[in-house]
Design a protein around this motif. Sequence first.
Motif, short mmCIF file in Angstrom:
data_model
loop_
_atom_site.label_atom_id
_atom_site.label_comp_id
_atom_site.label_asym_id
_atom_site.label_seq_id
_atom_site.Cartn_x
_atom_site.Cartn_y
_atom_site.Cartn_z
N ASP A 82 0.85 -1.21 0.00
CA ASP A 82 0.00 0.00 0.00
C ASP A 82 0.88 1.25 0.00
OD1 ASP A 82 -2.18 -1.62 0.11
OD2 ASP A 82 -2.62 -1.28 2.26
N ARG A 83 1.95 1.20 0.84
CA ARG A 83 2.81 2.40 0.90
C ARG A 83 3.52 2.62 -0.45
NH1 ARG A 83 7.14 4.13 5.48
NH2 ARG A 83 5.81 2.88 6.84
N ALA A 84 3.93 1.53 -1.09
CA ALA A 84 4.58 1.65 -2.40
C ALA A 84 3.61 2.32 -3.39
CB ALA A 84 5.00 0.28 -2.91
N ALA A 85 2.34 1.88 -3.33
CA ALA A 85 1.34 2.45 -4.26
C ALA A 85 1.13 3.94 -3.96
CB ALA A 85 0.03 1.68 -4.12
N THR A 86 1.10 4.30 -2.69
CA THR A 86 0.89 5.71 -2.31
C THR A 86 2.02 6.59 -2.85
OG1 THR A 86 -0.24 5.03 -0.30
CG2 THR A 86 0.58 7.30 -0.35
N VAL A 87 3.29 6.16 -2.64
CA VAL A 87 4.38 7.04 -3.10
C VAL A 87 4.46 7.09 -4.62
CG1 VAL A 87 5.76 6.90 -1.00
CG2 VAL A 87 6.19 5.27 -2.80
N ARG A 88 4.07 5.99 -5.28
CA ARG A 88 4.06 6.05 -6.76
C ARG A 88 2.99 7.03 -7.25
NH1 ARG A 88 5.28 0.06 -6.92
NH2 ARG A 88 7.44 0.02 -7.59
N ALA A 89 1.88 7.07 -6.51
CA ALA A 89 0.78 7.94 -6.95
C ALA A 89 1.03 9.39 -6.54
CB ALA A 89 -0.54 7.44 -6.36
N ASP A 90 1.50 9.59 -5.29
CA ASP A 90 1.52 10.96 -4.74
C ASP A 90 2.91 11.47 -4.40
OD1 ASP A 90 -1.29 10.81 -4.81
OD2 ASP A 90 -1.31 9.84 -2.83
N GLY A 91 3.92 10.63 -4.55
CA GLY A 91 5.29 11.07 -4.22
C GLY A 91 5.61 10.86 -2.75
N THR A 92 6.92 10.88 -2.47
CA THR A 92 7.36 10.65 -1.08
C THR A 92 6.98 11.82 -0.17
OG1 THR A 92 9.52 11.33 -1.92
CG2 THR A 92 9.26 9.01 -1.40
N SER A 93 6.76 13.00 -0.77
CA SER A 93 6.39 14.13 0.10
C SER A 93 5.05 13.88 0.79
CB SER A 93 6.35 15.44 -0.71
OG SER A 93 5.48 15.25 -1.80
N ALA A 94 4.22 13.00 0.18
CA ALA A 94 2.89 12.73 0.78
C ALA A 94 3.00 11.98 2.10
CB ALA A 94 2.05 11.92 -0.22
N GLY A 144 12.41 4.62 -6.16
CA GLY A 144 13.40 3.95 -5.30
C GLY A 144 12.77 3.57 -3.97
N TYR A 145 12.00 4.50 -3.41
CA TYR A 145 11.34 4.24 -2.12
C TYR A 145 10.35 3.08 -2.29
CZ TYR A 145 9.20 5.49 2.40
OH TYR A 145 8.74 5.48 3.70
N ALA A 146 9.56 3.12 -3.36
CA ALA A 146 8.53 2.09 -3.56
C ALA A 146 9.17 0.71 -3.71
CB ALA A 146 7.69 2.43 -4.80
N ARG A 147 10.29 0.63 -4.46
CA ARG A 147 10.93 -0.69 -4.66
C ARG A 147 11.49 -1.22 -3.34
NH1 ARG A 147 13.52 -0.13 -10.80
NH2 ARG A 147 11.53 0.59 -11.69
N CYS A 148 11.97 -0.30 -2.47
CA CYS A 148 12.44 -0.77 -1.14
C CYS A 148 11.26 -1.24 -0.29
CB CYS A 148 13.22 0.35 -0.44
SG CYS A 148 14.86 0.60 -1.14
N CYS A 149 10.10 -0.56 -0.41
CA CYS A 149 8.90 -1.03 0.31
C CYS A 149 8.55 -2.45 -0.15
CB CYS A 149 7.69 -0.14 0.03
SG CYS A 149 7.77 1.47 0.80
N GLU A 150 8.66 -2.71 -1.45
CA GLU A 150 8.32 -4.04 -1.97
C GLU A 150 9.30 -5.10 -1.46
OE1 GLU A 150 6.02 -2.31 -5.91
OE2 GLU A 150 8.14 -2.83 -6.04
N ALA A 151 10.57 -4.69 -1.31
CA ALA A 151 11.55 -5.64 -0.74
C ALA A 151 11.20 -5.93 0.72
CB ALA A 151 12.97 -5.07 -0.85
N LEU A 152 10.77 -4.90 1.44
CA LEU A 152 10.40 -5.11 2.85
C LEU A 152 9.20 -6.04 2.98
CD1 LEU A 152 10.78 -1.56 4.44
CD2 LEU A 152 12.06 -3.63 5.05
N ALA A 153 8.27 -5.93 2.02
CA ALA A 153 7.06 -6.78 2.06
C ALA A 153 7.45 -8.26 2.03
CB ALA A 153 6.15 -6.45 0.87
N GLN A 154 8.56 -8.57 1.37
CA GLN A 154 8.97 -9.99 1.25
C GLN A 154 9.91 -10.44 2.36
OE1 GLN A 154 10.43 -11.33 -2.60
NE2 GLN A 154 9.83 -9.36 -3.47
#
Length: 390
Positions: free
Chosen positions: A126-138, A174-184
């Motif tokens: 979910d967090r990966a999707a949020t930053v892809r949609a709204d950016g890390t500033s969100a 970059g942030y989103a891909r690290c979130c996906e690594a954390l998910a696993q």
Amino acid sequence: MTALAHSVIPGPSADADTLTLIGSLGSTRAMWNPQHRLARHFRLLLVDLPGHGDSPLPKPGSTIADFATSVIALLDELSIDSTHVAGLSIGGAIAQQLAIASPERVNGVVALCTSARFGEPDSWLDRAATVRADGTSAIAGAVVGRWFTPGFIERNPAEVAEYTRMVADTDSEGYARCCEALAQWDSRADLGRIGSPTLVIGGAQDPATPPEHQRLIADRVATSRLAILDDAAHVASVEQAGAVNQLIDDFLRGTDERSAAFDLGMRTRRSVLGDAHVDRSVAGTTAFTEPFQDFITRVAWGDVWNRPGIDHQWRRLLTIAILTAVGNEHELDMHIRAALRAGVQPDLIGEVLLHTAVYAGVPNSNRAFALGKAALADLGIPDTSQADTP
Ligand SMILES: O=C(O)CC1=CCC(=O)O1
């Protein structure tokens, strides 16, 4: 992926141990500024996470194991054979993975405010999707709200604003891909394989990885020490920089002393008991017995057996006398055989057993003589007195 972005802060000398520092999601290596004073004793290698700071994006679907592999590639590029590794949060997951998969490259581990499993995978997706949609500033404000205690946030608005900017400036992909690594990520079944000395540090007020996460790591890593800091949240290395630096410095420098004592102890143990016995004992070591093996190697063999004043032959004979007196047949047999193999004269051992009979009892020496006789026969050593030999 090309090499991870990094900087090196030289240590006190060219041969100082390296300490590699890997930060949290949304950080750059600037998050380790409060740790620069560790360069008094260590050469520091500060690393930007994949897709963070100046590091290139990781491939889609990359795992924590892939990130650890890219740290190894960086060590190779810098010709660093082995290093201490300190990682905070996702950086702590990479540190765990390095100690699990590449133990020969890791001298000591500092696992800061981290976890063997960071909650449910969906929350990271979910967090990966949020930053892809709204950016890390969100998400930057909420993330930094978990990094520090409310008191620290109130007292240090400028510093907190800077850290919020750090998160907001992180590349969203970059942030989103690290979130996906954390998910696993789930190291729970592998923590027992960590043999490097490991310092686990947590913040008592950490809402992201509360202390039970660090307790689980410390419980499963046999060679660990746990410290939970009261006035700290998720980024204890900033809020409690002094305490964290002191813990790291003491632990890793103690580790160096411990590993020197261990190496000396292993050499002494091999010279006194022989390689075959020590190889068997090392091969039979389990997670349950490892702390005891470490203790006797460092303390008995590394320290006491090497004290000045009494040489090894004396210590062998003393050991045989004491083991006879306490009736510990298993160890006695081992030491009699080791002494004979090392060339100690059977006569001398016989004198020790006779003397022990006077002070500790005839039956114990009687049994020890029987063990000695059997050992002579097994080792093919003539059972004759020196006085008998022409
Ligand atoms: O961002 C968070 O909520 C906390 C965190 C988990 C992994 C990491 O690196 O930071």
